[in-house]
Scaffold this motif. Structure first.
Motif, short mmCIF file in Angstrom:
data_model
loop_
_atom_site.label_atom_id
_atom_site.label_comp_id
_atom_site.label_asym_id
_atom_site.label_seq_id
_atom_site.Cartn_x
_atom_site.Cartn_y
_atom_site.Cartn_z
N MET A 75 12.94 55.00 4.67
CA MET A 75 13.39 56.25 4.10
C MET A 75 12.20 57.08 3.64
O MET A 75 11.32 56.58 2.92
N LEU A 76 12.18 58.34 4.06
CA LEU A 76 11.10 59.25 3.69
C LEU A 76 11.52 60.17 2.54
O LEU A 76 10.74 60.42 1.63
N SER A 77 12.76 60.67 2.59
CA SER A 77 13.27 61.50 1.49
C SER A 77 14.80 61.46 1.50
O SER A 77 15.42 61.26 2.53
N GLY A 78 15.37 61.64 0.32
CA GLY A 78 16.82 61.58 0.17
C GLY A 78 17.27 60.14 -0.07
O GLY A 78 16.44 59.25 -0.28
N GLU A 79 18.59 59.94 -0.05
CA GLU A 79 19.12 58.59 -0.19
C GLU A 79 20.32 58.42 0.74
O GLU A 79 21.09 59.35 0.96
N GLU A 80 20.43 57.22 1.27
CA GLU A 80 21.44 56.91 2.28
C GLU A 80 21.96 55.50 2.06
O GLU A 80 21.20 54.58 1.83
N ARG A 81 23.26 55.35 2.17
CA ARG A 81 23.88 54.03 2.14
C ARG A 81 24.08 53.58 3.58
O ARG A 81 24.49 54.36 4.44
N ILE A 82 23.79 52.32 3.84
CA ILE A 82 23.98 51.75 5.17
C ILE A 82 24.87 50.52 5.03
O ILE A 82 24.57 49.62 4.25
N ALA A 83 25.98 50.53 5.76
CA ALA A 83 26.89 49.38 5.79
C ALA A 83 26.35 48.38 6.82
O ALA A 83 25.80 48.78 7.86
N LEU A 84 26.53 47.09 6.55
CA LEU A 84 25.98 46.04 7.40
C LEU A 84 27.02 44.96 7.66
O LEU A 84 27.89 44.70 6.83
N ASN A 85 26.88 44.34 8.81
CA ASN A 85 27.68 43.17 9.15
C ASN A 85 27.00 42.49 10.32
O ASN A 85 26.03 43.01 10.87
N PHE A 86 27.49 41.32 10.69
CA PHE A 86 27.00 40.65 11.88
C PHE A 86 27.87 41.06 13.05
O PHE A 86 29.09 41.25 12.89
N ILE A 87 27.27 41.19 14.22
CA ILE A 87 28.01 41.72 15.37
C ILE A 87 29.23 40.87 15.72
O ILE A 87 30.23 41.39 16.20
N GLU A 88 29.17 39.56 15.45
CA GLU A 88 30.31 38.71 15.80
C GLU A 88 31.53 38.96 14.90
O GLU A 88 32.64 38.53 15.23
N ASN A 89 31.35 39.69 13.80
CA ASN A 89 32.46 40.02 12.92
C ASN A 89 33.15 41.32 13.30
O ASN A 89 34.12 41.72 12.64
N LEU A 90 32.65 41.98 14.32
CA LEU A 90 33.19 43.25 14.78
C LEU A 90 33.53 43.15 16.27
O LEU A 90 33.06 42.24 16.95
N GLU A 91 34.29 44.10 16.75
CA GLU A 91 34.63 44.12 18.17
C GLU A 91 33.50 44.81 18.94
O GLU A 91 33.22 45.99 18.71
N GLN A 92 32.87 44.07 19.83
CA GLN A 92 31.77 44.61 20.62
C GLN A 92 32.31 45.37 21.82
O GLN A 92 33.16 44.86 22.55
N LYS A 93 31.81 46.57 22.02
CA LYS A 93 32.18 47.39 23.16
C LYS A 93 31.12 47.22 24.25
O LYS A 93 30.21 46.40 24.12
N GLU A 94 31.20 48.01 25.29
CA GLU A 94 30.27 47.87 26.42
C GLU A 94 28.86 48.31 26.02
O GLU A 94 28.66 49.43 25.54
N PHE A 95 27.90 47.41 26.22
CA PHE A 95 26.49 47.70 25.92
C PHE A 95 25.98 48.79 26.85
O PHE A 95 26.23 48.77 28.05
N GLN A 96 25.27 49.75 26.28
CA GLN A 96 24.68 50.85 27.04
C GLN A 96 23.18 50.61 27.15
O GLN A 96 22.45 50.81 26.18
N GLU A 97 22.76 50.13 28.32
CA GLU A 97 21.34 49.80 28.55
C GLU A 97 20.45 51.00 28.24
O GLU A 97 19.45 50.87 27.54
N GLU A 98 20.84 52.16 28.75
CA GLU A 98 20.11 53.39 28.45
C GLU A 98 20.29 53.68 26.96
O GLU A 98 21.40 53.82 26.47
N GLY A 99 19.23 53.70 26.23
CA GLY A 99 19.29 53.94 24.80
C GLY A 99 19.45 52.68 23.96
O GLY A 99 19.50 52.77 22.74
N ASP A 100 19.57 51.51 24.62
CA ASP A 100 19.67 50.23 23.90
C ASP A 100 20.71 50.31 22.79
O ASP A 100 20.44 50.10 21.62
N PHE A 101 21.95 50.62 23.18
CA PHE A 101 23.00 50.92 22.21
C PHE A 101 24.21 50.02 22.43
O PHE A 101 24.82 50.03 23.50
N LEU A 102 24.54 49.23 21.42
CA LEU A 102 25.75 48.41 21.44
C LEU A 102 26.73 48.99 20.43
O LEU A 102 26.54 48.85 19.21
#
Length: 152
Positions: A75-102
């Motif tokens: 964090m550089l400025s401001g404040e932000e809350r980030i929610a966290l969990n392990f991926i196995e606790n959520l429903e995984q959708k199709e991985f997008q290789e472009e952009g490395d996005f699950l």
């Protein structure tokens, strides 16, 4: 996931070298002056994305994770809350290789952190994260560096 502050040098000394490289880069460069966008440090192996946005409510955000890179949010400025969990606790959708996005779906929140100036959060491939959440009642305009460190 690892949560801390880049100024705790003694504690951070036990972290992996690739993570410490992010802190060194942040301390040696005034990232607040960087334009939004991606900035190459060492090709595709190590770069930083500078982002800026207003925080919001959970209903307007999404879960994500990555397979190819470790995320190091600073964090550089401001404040932000980030929610966290392990991926196995959520429903995984199709991985997008472009952009490395699950993309993931679900309501389960395992933990949350609030990032303020100098705070960092390391997210590994197992760590789902939902960013840009309001830390309090009011939204905050934030600027943040997200280092991408390739997993070898």
């Amino acid at each position: 996931m690892i949560f801390g502050n880049i100024n705790y040098d003694k504690t951070n000394s036990v972290l992996p070298e690739d993570i410490k490289k992010c802190f060194e880069y942040a301390k040696e460069n005034n990232l607040l002056d960087f334009e939004k966008g991606s900035h190459v440090i060492d090709g595709d192996d190590f770069f930083v994305n500078i982002v800026g946005y207003d925080t919001t409510v959970k209903e307007e955000r999404f879960w994500e994770a990555h397979r190819k890179y470790i995320d190091v949010h600073i964090m550089l400025s401001g404040e932000e809350r980030i929610a966290l969990n392990f991926i196995e606790n959520l429903e995984q959708k199709e991985f997008q290789e472009e952009g490395d996005f699950l993309p993931l779906e679900g309501d389960a929140v395992n933990s949350e952190v609030v990032l303020r100036s100098g705070d960092f959060l390391v997210c590994y491939p197992e760590d789902a994260h939902m960013t840009a959440l309001k830390a309090g009642e009011e939204k905050s305009s934030i600027k943040k560096a997200i280092f991408k460190v390739i997993i070898k």
